[in-house]
Design a protein around this motif. Structure first.
Motif, mmCIF file in Angstrom:
data_model
loop_
_atom_site.group_PDB
_atom_site.id
_atom_site.type_symbol
_atom_site.label_atom_id
_atom_site.label_comp_id
_atom_site.label_asym_id
_atom_site.label_seq_id
_atom_site.Cartn_x
_atom_site.Cartn_y
_atom_site.Cartn_z
ATOM 1 N N GLU A 140 33.909 -29.207 95.838
ATOM 2 C CA GLU A 140 33.339 -28.013 96.473
ATOM 3 C C GLU A 140 33.929 -27.733 97.856
ATOM 4 N N GLN A 141 34.619 -28.718 98.422
ATOM 5 C CA GLN A 141 35.296 -28.469 99.697
ATOM 6 C C GLN A 141 36.656 -27.806 99.492
ATOM 7 N N HIS A 142 37.113 -27.734 98.251
ATOM 8 C CA HIS A 142 38.402 -27.110 97.950
ATOM 9 C C HIS A 142 38.257 -25.711 97.352
ATOM 10 N N VAL A 143 37.171 -25.462 96.630
ATOM 11 C CA VAL A 143 36.990 -24.185 95.955
ATOM 12 C C VAL A 143 35.498 -23.900 95.822
ATOM 13 N N LEU A 144 35.135 -22.625 95.832
ATOM 14 C CA LEU A 144 33.739 -22.232 95.672
ATOM 15 C C LEU A 144 33.340 -22.377 94.210
ATOM 16 N N ILE A 145 32.355 -23.236 93.941
ATOM 17 C CA ILE A 145 31.928 -23.507 92.567
ATOM 18 C C ILE A 145 30.498 -23.022 92.372
ATOM 19 N N THR A 146 30.312 -22.170 91.377
ATOM 20 C CA THR A 146 28.979 -21.719 90.981
ATOM 21 C C THR A 146 28.630 -22.363 89.651
ATOM 22 N N ALA A 147 27.612 -23.198 89.656
ATOM 23 C CA ALA A 147 27.224 -23.921 88.443
ATOM 24 C C ALA A 147 25.869 -23.425 87.950
ATOM 25 N N ILE A 148 25.796 -23.114 86.666
ATOM 26 C CA ILE A 148 24.569 -22.635 86.033
ATOM 27 C C ILE A 148 24.208 -23.606 84.910
ATOM 28 N N TYR A 149 22.964 -24.094 84.933
ATOM 29 C CA TYR A 149 22.511 -25.048 83.921
ATOM 30 C C TYR A 149 21.354 -24.419 83.139
ATOM 31 N N ASP A 150 21.627 -24.053 81.919
ATOM 32 C CA ASP A 150 20.639 -23.420 81.047
ATOM 33 C C ASP A 150 20.196 -24.455 80.005
ATOM 34 N N ILE A 151 19.222 -25.253 80.367
ATOM 35 C CA ILE A 151 18.774 -26.352 79.507
ATOM 36 C C ILE A 151 17.522 -25.912 78.747
ATOM 37 N N ARG A 152 17.698 -25.555 77.506
ATOM 38 C CA ARG A 152 16.582 -25.069 76.684
ATOM 39 C C ARG A 152 15.987 -26.166 75.799
ATOM 40 N N HIS A 153 16.714 -27.273 75.697
ATOM 41 C CA HIS A 153 16.204 -28.398 74.894
ATOM 42 C C HIS A 153 16.736 -29.683 75.499
ATOM 43 N N ASP A 154 15.855 -30.623 75.732
ATOM 44 C CA ASP A 154 16.235 -31.886 76.352
ATOM 45 C C ASP A 154 16.782 -32.830 75.288
ATOM 46 N N THR A 155 18.107 -32.800 75.118
ATOM 47 C CA THR A 155 18.745 -33.638 74.110
ATOM 48 C C THR A 155 19.116 -34.996 74.698
ATOM 49 N N ASN A 156 19.161 -35.978 73.846
ATOM 50 C CA ASN A 156 19.549 -37.333 74.262
ATOM 51 C C ASN A 156 21.001 -37.582 73.852
ATOM 52 N N GLU A 157 21.918 -37.189 74.730
ATOM 53 C CA GLU A 157 23.327 -37.390 74.425
ATOM 54 C C GLU A 157 23.686 -38.871 74.533
ATOM 55 N N THR A 158 24.652 -39.273 73.740
ATOM 56 C CA THR A 158 25.129 -40.646 73.832
ATOM 57 C C THR A 158 25.946 -40.810 75.111
ATOM 58 N N ASP A 159 26.064 -42.043 75.568
ATOM 59 C CA ASP A 159 26.877 -42.312 76.755
ATOM 60 C C ASP A 159 28.315 -41.867 76.529
ATOM 61 N N ASP A 160 28.824 -42.092 75.317
ATOM 62 C CA ASP A 160 30.190 -41.710 74.991
ATOM 63 C C ASP A 160 30.373 -40.205 75.106
ATOM 64 N N PHE A 161 29.398 -39.441 74.597
ATOM 65 C CA PHE A 161 29.488 -37.977 74.678
ATOM 66 C C PHE A 161 29.508 -37.511 76.131
ATOM 67 N N LYS A 162 28.625 -38.078 76.956
ATOM 68 C CA LYS A 162 28.566 -37.687 78.368
ATOM 69 C C LYS A 162 29.864 -38.027 79.090
ATOM 70 N N VAL A 163 30.441 -39.173 78.757
ATOM 71 C CA VAL A 163 31.706 -39.560 79.385
ATOM 72 C C VAL A 163 32.804 -38.572 79.015
ATOM 73 N N GLN A 164 32.897 -38.217 77.743
ATOM 74 C CA GLN A 164 33.965 -37.308 77.308
ATOM 75 C C GLN A 164 33.808 -35.919 77.925
ATOM 76 N N ILE A 165 32.568 -35.431 78.033
ATOM 77 C CA ILE A 165 32.348 -34.115 78.651
ATOM 78 C C ILE A 165 32.749 -34.138 80.124
ATOM 79 N N THR A 166 32.382 -35.198 80.836
ATOM 80 C CA THR A 166 32.766 -35.283 82.258
ATOM 81 C C THR A 166 34.275 -35.396 82.403
ATOM 82 N N ARG A 167 34.946 -36.074 81.475
ATOM 83 C CA ARG A 167 36.410 -36.166 81.520
ATOM 84 C C ARG A 167 37.038 -34.778 81.333
ATOM 85 N N ILE A 168 36.489 -34.016 80.400
ATOM 86 C CA ILE A 168 37.004 -32.664 80.149
ATOM 87 C C ILE A 168 36.848 -31.800 81.392
#
Length: 250
Positions: A140-168
Motif C-alpha cells: 500500500e506504500q507503492h500503490v493505492l489499493i482498494t479492497a472489497i470483501y463480500d463474504i456471504r457465506h463463511d466457508t472453511n477453506e483448507t490451508d492449501d487453498f488459502k496458501v495458493q490464493i495468497t500466492r496468486i
C-alpha cells in the motif's frame, strides 16, 4: 427351359445374393465400428492416463515448492531473525551506535516480512480475507489499493487453498507494481456457499494478451489455478489497464 433359367429361380437367387450382401455389409460395418470404438477407448484411456500424470506432477511440484518455502521461512525466522535480534539487543545494552540499532531493526522487519510472505504464520487459524489484508499491507506504500470483501457465506477453506490464493495475489500485485506502472489497484473477493470469485484490476499501461510470450509469473498463476481446478481469465488493453478474474467452486 432349364429350372435355373426360370424367372422365379433367378429372382430367388437375386434375393439370396442381396441378403448375403446386406448381411456381409452389416458385419463389415459392425466390425469397423467395433474397431473404431476400441481405438477411441484406447485413446481416451491414454489421454486420461496422461492427464492424471500431469495432474500428479503438478501437485507434486506445487507441494514441493511450498515445503521448500516453509523450510526457508523457518530458517529465516529461527536463525537469521534470532541472530539479528541478539545483535540488536547487545547494541541497545551498550548503546554504541544508534544508526546500527536502527539498521538492525529495519533488517529484522524486512526478514520477518519475507518469512511471512514465504509461509504465512498461523494460517490454519486465519480466514482468507485477513490473510489478504496482511498480504496487501506492505504494497500500500507503492500503490493505492482498494479492497472489497463480500463474504456471504463463511466457508472453511483448507490451508492449501488459502496458501495458493495468497500466492496468486502476491504474483499479480508484484507484476502490477514492477511492470504495470499503475497508481490504483482494485481487489474484490466474493465468497458464497457455492463458489469463491476473485477480481483484481489496475489502471496501468496494460499489455497484449494475444502475445504468445508469457512470463514466469503468469505461468505460475496459471499453474496454481489449474492445481485448484479453477477458472482464470485476463483482459488487458494497451493504456487502459488489466483485469484478472478467478472462479473457484466449493
Amino acid at each position: 427351359m432349364e429350372a435355373w433359367q426360370k424367372p422365379e429361380t433367378i429372382i430367388l437367387w437375386i434375393i439370396i445374393v442381396g441378403i448375403f450382401l446386406v448381411v456381409l455389409l452389416t458385419v463389415i460395418i459392425f466390425l469397423v465400428r467395433a474397431i473404431f470404438k476400441k481405438i477411441i477407448k484406447a485413446k481416451e484411456k491414454e489421454a486420461k492416463t496422461q492427464l492424471a500424470y500431469q495432474q500428479n506432477l503438478l501437485e507434486t511440484t506445487i507441494k514441493t515448492q511450498e515445503i521448500e518455502r516453509h523450510r526457508i521461512a523457518a530458517d529465516i525466522h529461527d536463525a537469521l531473525i534470532g541472530k539479528l535480534t541478539a545483535i540488536k539487543m547487545e547494541q541497545e545494552i551498550t548503546q554504541k551506535d544508534q544508526k546500527t540499532i536502527e539498521a538492525l531493526h529495519d533488517s529484522i522487519a524486512i526478514a520477518r516480512r519475507i518469512s511471512h510472505d514465504l509461509s504465512p504464520p498461523l494460517i490454519e487459524f486465519t480466514k482468507l480475507p485477513e490473510l489478504i489484508k496482511e498480504l496487501l499491507y506492505p504494497w500500500e506504500q507503492h500503490v493505492l489499493i482498494t479492497a472489497i470483501y463480500d463474504i456471504r457465506h463463511d466457508t472453511n477453506e483448507t490451508d492449501d487453498f488459502k496458501v495458493q490464493i495468497t500466492r496468486i495475489i502476491q504474483e499479480i500485485i508484484t507484476n502490477i507494481v514492477k511492470h504495470a506502472e499503475a497508481t490504483q489497484v482494485t481487489l474484490h473477493l466474493k465468497q458464497t456457499e457455492n463458489y469463491m470469485a476473485l477480481y483484481i484490476s489496475d489502471n496501468g499501461k496494460g499489455y497484449d494478451t494475444g502475445s504468445n510470450s508469457k512470463g514466469l509469473g503468469t505461468k505460475n498463476i496459471e499453474t496454481r489455478v489449474q492445481y485448484l481446478k479453477g477458472i482464470y481469465k485476463v483482459k488487458s488493453n494497451i493504456g487502459k489497464g488489466t483485469s484478472n478474474m478467478f472462479l473457484f467452486k466449493n
